[in-house]
Design a protein around this motif. Structure first.
Motif, mmCIF file in Angstrom:
data_model
loop_
_atom_site.group_PDB
_atom_site.id
_atom_site.type_symbol
_atom_site.label_atom_id
_atom_site.label_comp_id
_atom_site.label_asym_id
_atom_site.label_seq_id
_atom_site.Cartn_x
_atom_site.Cartn_y
_atom_site.Cartn_z
ATOM 1 N N GLY B 487 36.575 -41.003 -68.647
ATOM 2 C CA GLY B 487 35.684 -42.158 -68.667
ATOM 3 C C GLY B 487 36.403 -43.484 -68.755
ATOM 4 N N CYS B 488 37.548 -43.618 -68.073
ATOM 5 C CA CYS B 488 38.289 -44.877 -68.169
ATOM 6 C C CYS B 488 37.676 -45.983 -67.327
ATOM 7 C CB CYS B 488 39.741 -44.662 -67.754
ATOM 8 S SG CYS B 488 39.955 -44.355 -65.991
ATOM 9 N N GLY B 489 36.836 -45.624 -66.356
ATOM 10 C CA GLY B 489 36.131 -46.657 -65.609
ATOM 11 C C GLY B 489 36.856 -47.204 -64.409
ATOM 12 N N SER B 490 38.031 -46.668 -64.097
ATOM 13 C CA SER B 490 38.771 -47.172 -62.950
ATOM 14 C C SER B 490 37.982 -46.979 -61.665
ATOM 15 C CB SER B 490 40.119 -46.436 -62.872
ATOM 16 O OG SER B 490 41.082 -47.227 -62.284
ATOM 17 N N CYS B 491 37.238 -45.879 -61.602
ATOM 18 C CA CYS B 491 36.460 -45.570 -60.401
ATOM 19 C C CYS B 491 35.279 -46.520 -60.263
ATOM 20 C CB CYS B 491 35.969 -44.126 -60.462
ATOM 21 S SG CYS B 491 35.197 -43.673 -62.026
ATOM 22 N N GLN B 492 34.547 -46.714 -61.360
ATOM 23 C CA GLN B 492 33.384 -47.600 -61.285
ATOM 24 C C GLN B 492 33.812 -49.022 -60.938
ATOM 25 O OE1 GLN B 492 30.773 -47.399 -64.672
ATOM 26 N NE2 GLN B 492 29.730 -49.302 -64.133
ATOM 27 N N TYR B 493 34.955 -49.429 -61.477
ATOM 28 C CA TYR B 493 35.445 -50.781 -61.246
ATOM 29 C C TYR B 493 35.664 -51.039 -59.756
ATOM 30 C CZ TYR B 493 39.254 -54.193 -60.741
ATOM 31 O OH TYR B 493 40.056 -55.215 -60.335
ATOM 32 N N ILE B 494 36.252 -50.044 -59.049
ATOM 33 C CA ILE B 494 36.668 -50.294 -57.675
ATOM 34 C C ILE B 494 35.574 -49.983 -56.672
ATOM 35 C CG2 ILE B 494 37.600 -48.041 -57.033
ATOM 36 C CD1 ILE B 494 39.427 -51.396 -56.667
ATOM 37 N N CYS B 495 34.521 -49.296 -57.094
ATOM 38 C CA CYS B 495 33.533 -48.820 -56.130
ATOM 39 C C CYS B 495 32.896 -49.975 -55.367
ATOM 40 C CB CYS B 495 32.438 -48.022 -56.830
ATOM 41 S SG CYS B 495 31.174 -47.414 -55.706
ATOM 42 N N PRO B 496 32.980 -49.960 -54.009
ATOM 43 C CA PRO B 496 32.471 -51.072 -53.225
ATOM 44 C C PRO B 496 31.065 -50.858 -52.676
ATOM 45 C CG PRO B 496 33.867 -49.721 -51.831
ATOM 46 C CD PRO B 496 33.746 -49.002 -53.146
ATOM 47 N N ALA B 497 30.366 -49.852 -53.183
ATOM 48 C CA ALA B 497 29.054 -49.559 -52.618
ATOM 49 C C ALA B 497 28.073 -50.677 -52.948
ATOM 50 C CB ALA B 497 28.536 -48.224 -53.180
ATOM 51 N N SER B 498 27.121 -50.852 -52.042
ATOM 52 C CA SER B 498 26.127 -51.904 -52.205
ATOM 53 C C SER B 498 24.751 -51.297 -52.037
ATOM 54 C CB SER B 498 26.391 -52.993 -51.159
ATOM 55 O OG SER B 498 25.557 -54.090 -51.371
ATOM 56 N N PRO B 499 23.699 -51.733 -52.719
ATOM 57 C CA PRO B 499 23.627 -52.803 -53.698
ATOM 58 C C PRO B 499 23.996 -52.400 -55.121
ATOM 59 C CG PRO B 499 21.448 -51.937 -53.317
ATOM 60 C CD PRO B 499 22.360 -51.153 -52.448
ATOM 61 N N VAL B 500 24.172 -51.095 -55.390
ATOM 62 C CA VAL B 500 24.626 -50.705 -56.732
ATOM 63 C C VAL B 500 25.830 -49.792 -56.577
ATOM 64 C CG1 VAL B 500 22.523 -50.933 -58.077
ATOM 65 C CG2 VAL B 500 22.900 -48.874 -56.727
ATOM 66 N N LYS B 501 26.595 -49.686 -57.632
ATOM 67 C CA LYS B 501 27.783 -48.837 -57.614
ATOM 68 C C LYS B 501 27.357 -47.385 -57.413
ATOM 69 C CE LYS B 501 30.949 -51.840 -59.693
ATOM 70 N NZ LYS B 501 32.213 -52.183 -59.106
ATOM 71 N N ALA B 502 28.176 -46.650 -56.663
ATOM 72 C CA ALA B 502 27.842 -45.257 -56.402
ATOM 73 C C ALA B 502 28.425 -44.326 -57.443
ATOM 74 C CB ALA B 502 28.363 -44.841 -55.012
ATOM 75 N N ILE B 503 29.389 -44.785 -58.219
ATOM 76 C CA ILE B 503 29.954 -43.952 -59.277
ATOM 77 C C ILE B 503 29.875 -44.754 -60.563
ATOM 78 C CG2 ILE B 503 32.348 -44.660 -58.784
ATOM 79 C CD1 ILE B 503 33.167 -41.801 -59.654
ATOM 80 N N LYS B 504 29.267 -44.145 -61.574
ATOM 81 C CA LYS B 504 29.067 -44.872 -62.829
ATOM 82 C C LYS B 504 29.511 -43.992 -63.986
ATOM 83 C CE LYS B 504 24.930 -47.029 -61.004
ATOM 84 N NZ LYS B 504 23.478 -47.013 -61.074
ATOM 85 N N VAL B 505 30.013 -44.639 -65.019
ATOM 86 C CA VAL B 505 30.446 -43.897 -66.199
ATOM 87 C C VAL B 505 29.364 -43.984 -67.258
ATOM 88 C CG1 VAL B 505 32.207 -43.706 -67.984
ATOM 89 C CG2 VAL B 505 32.838 -44.405 -65.675
ATOM 90 N N ASN B 506 28.974 -42.818 -67.762
ATOM 91 C CA ASN B 506 27.985 -42.784 -68.846
ATOM 92 C C ASN B 506 28.681 -42.515 -70.165
ATOM 93 O OD1 ASN B 506 24.939 -42.817 -68.626
ATOM 94 N ND2 ASN B 506 25.521 -41.788 -66.736
ATOM 95 N N GLY B 507 28.252 -43.217 -71.205
ATOM 96 C CA GLY B 507 28.793 -42.943 -72.524
ATOM 97 C C GLY B 507 28.302 -41.603 -73.033
ATOM 98 N N LEU B 508 28.993 -41.089 -74.031
ATOM 99 C CA LEU B 508 28.614 -39.773 -74.552
ATOM 100 C C LEU B 508 27.423 -39.903 -75.478
ATOM 101 C CD1 LEU B 508 32.174 -38.463 -75.319
ATOM 102 C CD2 LEU B 508 30.786 -38.038 -73.305
ATOM 103 N N LYS B 509 26.657 -38.836 -75.569
ATOM 104 C CA LYS B 509 25.436 -38.903 -76.361
ATOM 105 C C LYS B 509 25.742 -38.957 -77.852
ATOM 106 C CE LYS B 509 22.471 -36.119 -74.368
ATOM 107 N NZ LYS B 509 21.450 -35.077 -74.110
ATOM 108 N N ARG B 510 26.671 -38.124 -78.305
ATOM 109 C CA ARG B 510 26.912 -38.091 -79.738
ATOM 110 C C ARG B 510 28.004 -39.087 -80.092
ATOM 111 N NH1 ARG B 510 31.268 -35.539 -80.517
ATOM 112 N NH2 ARG B 510 30.932 -35.291 -82.724
#
Lengths: 175, 510
Positions: B487-510
């Motif tokens: 979950g470092c977010g490198s993927c979400q940061y670079i994702c160029p998809a429009s209008p929303v990012k295609a890869i997103k990091v979700n925080g853990l539930k607990r």
């Protein structure tokens, strides 16, 4: 006040202090329950199989870097589908090469102070070009290669410069 | 007062010499402590700042939250012995209040040189408030503690007001936080500057949890302020300078549960009647004289209020809470000198990601423990050089404001960086080594295959190598191997998809 009162008050005082200490220890014990043991760490660990390979190998990255690039600024490669500002990137890169901010080889990188000297280059392009348009946004689609009149391998060079940017950020932001 | 202005006979010209020395010692210690704390916060991000981390680690709420036994013992013993010395010499919010209260009183206008008056203790209010705070913390809701913790409050002022100002002045980019952080910091700053001018340490004796806990200990401290009624000439100076409003000069009592041990009273008393000494547990009255309406200075029966006939007044909370002015921090945008380009680069339109669970910084024990221990001081947000940590504004629930979360739309967590875990003084983020961080999962990346354009940027960047490109419905899309993802977010940061990012990091539930 009589002596009797004095004695009582001192004992009472001690009693109060003792009560505070006991209450405090109980409170401390309750607060300590916030601390959990190491068991809780396991689910938070990612897959530990496979060695911890270093994704930021400076030798490989620096070896792939071009020298000064002969971009004439014709802008035929623009606009890049992924938002890279190619002519501005080349301009800033050439300036950095002339300033000595770009290492020539892995050895030069290590002797020249590591990623710190590239930091000036990265700061400049972040400010002048903007984070959304610098080289590491290049996806390597190659549309720019086909129209470049100077036949520059733009995608390959942009990706190399992009990896340098990532390496610099990694090294200078973590210290 | 100089000798020529004597209006009464004094036995000893330098009766308050010891008092003046104590006051000077307190002032020097206070200035040093505040300076170190300020420098620490301003310098966060440089390696030199970590040498000053001790000033944050000795603050009482971090000590309590990180359950550092030796320091808890230290502060308990010191307070039981000497009174609330923390409040005058170490607490950054308290020292700021002292400065704010002193500034108008240094002018020549008599109207600004107002003295304080004795007020009754608001014991019922402050202990109920303390009880509520304690219960809520144990239930996992740390908002009351976080908002009223003096260290956290001061940290927020540094993080969201001072550091952005300094960054703007030196030409860098600004705003280490969000509007919520700036507003909270501004309100806090207004409160600790405006309230002391009129009512001294009122905040310390009503809503501050540290003040209330320490008052339970200092109520029976071994050393304290004591008025010798034989020497007292009833001039009332001590009551007028007492910023905790705890001295009743008529009744010759000092409420040690509210006294912040600033030594102002003993420095101002020319008769040397009020001194900092071993407290007596019996009334000291001259043989034949009775002072009407007075009670013993420090007997255990006294509740800290000289006049037992009056009922404690309900504090007008509303008044001092609304006294804060909301300073709108004008964001200073870094002037990016865009050179004339013949063709502007394509601006990919992306909406900010709002539908993910917030991602915590690394080094947490569990989300619940993290939310309880974090006081929102902003030290981790200040130290994050990637600027990926931002304060929450309700993402962790409305009861957990201003806790750090990661913004992966504009930045990503650097693979080899553990700076946030190094600066946390409460133990919400435990210190990690770089190797431990490489396997510490703070979130999981998820691909929206409908939105994914298959460019492969995320797969190329992932430091753990967990993303691969596969085929789905004839299209090339990314796929995340959840076993390796941290979950470092490198993927979400670079994702160029429009209008929303295609890869997103979700925080853990607990």
């Amino acid at each position: 006040m009589s002596e009797e009162n004095n004695d009582i008050s001192r004992r009472d005082w001690l009693r109060t202090v003792a009560a505070t200490v006991v209450a405090g220890s109980i409170a401390g014990g309750v607060l300590s329950s916030c601390r959990r043991g190491n068991d809780d760490w396991l689910p938070l660990r990612a897959d530990a199989r496979g060695e911890d390979k270093n994704p930021f190998d400076a030798d490989v990255i620096v070896a792939a870097l071009p020298g000064e690039v002969r971009c004439v600024g014709c802008n035929r490669c623009m606009p890049c589908s992924f938002g890279v500002d190619i002519p501005s990137m080349y301009k800033a890169y050439n300036e950095a090469v002339r300033n000595g901010e770009i290492p020539a080889s892995g050895k030069d990188y290590r002797n020249g102070g590591g990623a710190e000297r590239c930091r000036a280059f990265v700061d400049r392009i972040e400010e002048e070009i903007g984070d959304r348009h610098i080289a590491h946004r290049c996806a390597g689609c190659g549309k720019c290669d086909s129209v470049c009149p100077m036949k520059l391998p733009i995608a390959e060079q942009m990706r190399s410069i992009g990896r340098l940017i990532d390496l610099t950020r990694e090294e200078t932001d973590s210290i | 007062m100089s000798k020529t202005q004597t209006i009464y006979r004094r036995k000893d010209d330098n009766a308050n010499g010891r008092g003046k020395a104590l006051q000077l010692g307190r002032r020097v210690t206070a200035v040093v402590a505040l300076s170190v704390m300020t420098v620490y916060f301003v310098m966060l991000g440089t390696s030199a700042a970590l040498k000053l981390k001790w000033i944050a680690s000795v603050q009482i709420v971090p000590v309590a939250l990180s359950v550092s036994g030796s320091l808890i013992l230290f502060w308990t013993v010191v307070t039981l012995l000497l009174g609330r010395v923390y409040c005058s010499m170490v607490c950054p919010a308290g020292i700021t209040q002292d400065i704010a209260a002193r500034l108008p009183r240094m002018s020549r206008r008599m109207k600004l040189r107002r003295g304080y008056r004795h007020h009754d203790a608001h014991n019922r209010f402050r202990y109920i408030w303390l009880g509520l705070t304690a219960v809520s913390v144990m239930a996992g809701v740390s908002m009351m503690l976080a908002l009223f913790d003096p260290y956290g409050a001061f940290g927020r002022i540094m993080t969201y007001l001072l550091r952005p100002l300094i960054a703007a002045a030196s030409g860098g980019t600004v705003l280490t936080g969000t509007l919520a952080g700036v507003v909270a910091a501004a309100v806090t700053l207004a409160a600790i500057v405006i309230v002391p001018m009129k009512r001294g340490r009122l905040i310390c004796n009503t809503v501050c949890p540290v003040g209330s806990v320490l008052s339970l200990l200092s109520r029976h401290s071994v050393y304290g302020m004591d008025i010798n009624t034989d020497a007292c000439v009833n001039c009332g100076l001590c009551e007028r300078v007492c910023k905790a409003e705890c001295i009743d000069s008529k009744g010759h009592t000092v409420d040690m549960s509210r006294c912040v041990v600033c030594f102002d009273c003993t420095a101002v008393c020319d008769s040397g009647a009020i001194t900092y000494t071993r407290r007596r547990h019996r009334l000291s009255i001259p043989m034949l004289m009775k002072v009407p309406g007075a009670r013993a200075t420090a007997t255990l029966e006294s509740t800290g209020s000289a006049d037992n006939t009056e009922k404690p007044q309900a504090i007008d909370r509303r008044r001092f809470l609304t006294a804060g002015l909301i300073l709108a921090a004008s964001p200073v945008v870094a002037s990016a000198e865009k050179k004339l380009r013949r063709v502007m680069p394509k601006e990919i339109e992306q909406r900010p990601t709002t539908d993910t669970r917030p991602v915590t910084p690394p080094g947490i024990m569990s989300t619940r423990a993290f939310l309880t221990r974090c006081v929102g001081c902003g030290a981790c947000i200040s130290v994050c050089r990637a600027r990926v940590l931002v304060p929450s504004a309700g993402e962790y629930g409305a009861s957990n404001p201003l806790h750090p979360m990661k913004n992966y739309d504009d930045s990503y967590c650097r693979y080899n960086c553990v700076k946030c875990t190094e600066v946390c003084p409460t133990g919400a983020l435990k210190p990690l080594t770089v190797e431990e961080k490489h396997f510490f999962r703070t979130g999981l990346a998820n691909v929206d295959t409908d939105a994914c354009i298959g460019c492969g940027l995320c797969a190329g960047r992932c430091p753990k190598g967990t993303i691969t490109m596969t085929e789905r419905e004839g299209r090339r899309v990314a796929k995340v191997n959840h076993e390796g993802c941290i979950g470092c977010g490198s993927c979400q940061y670079i994702c160029p998809a429009s209008p929303v990012k295609a890869i997103k990091v979700n925080g853990l539930k607990r």
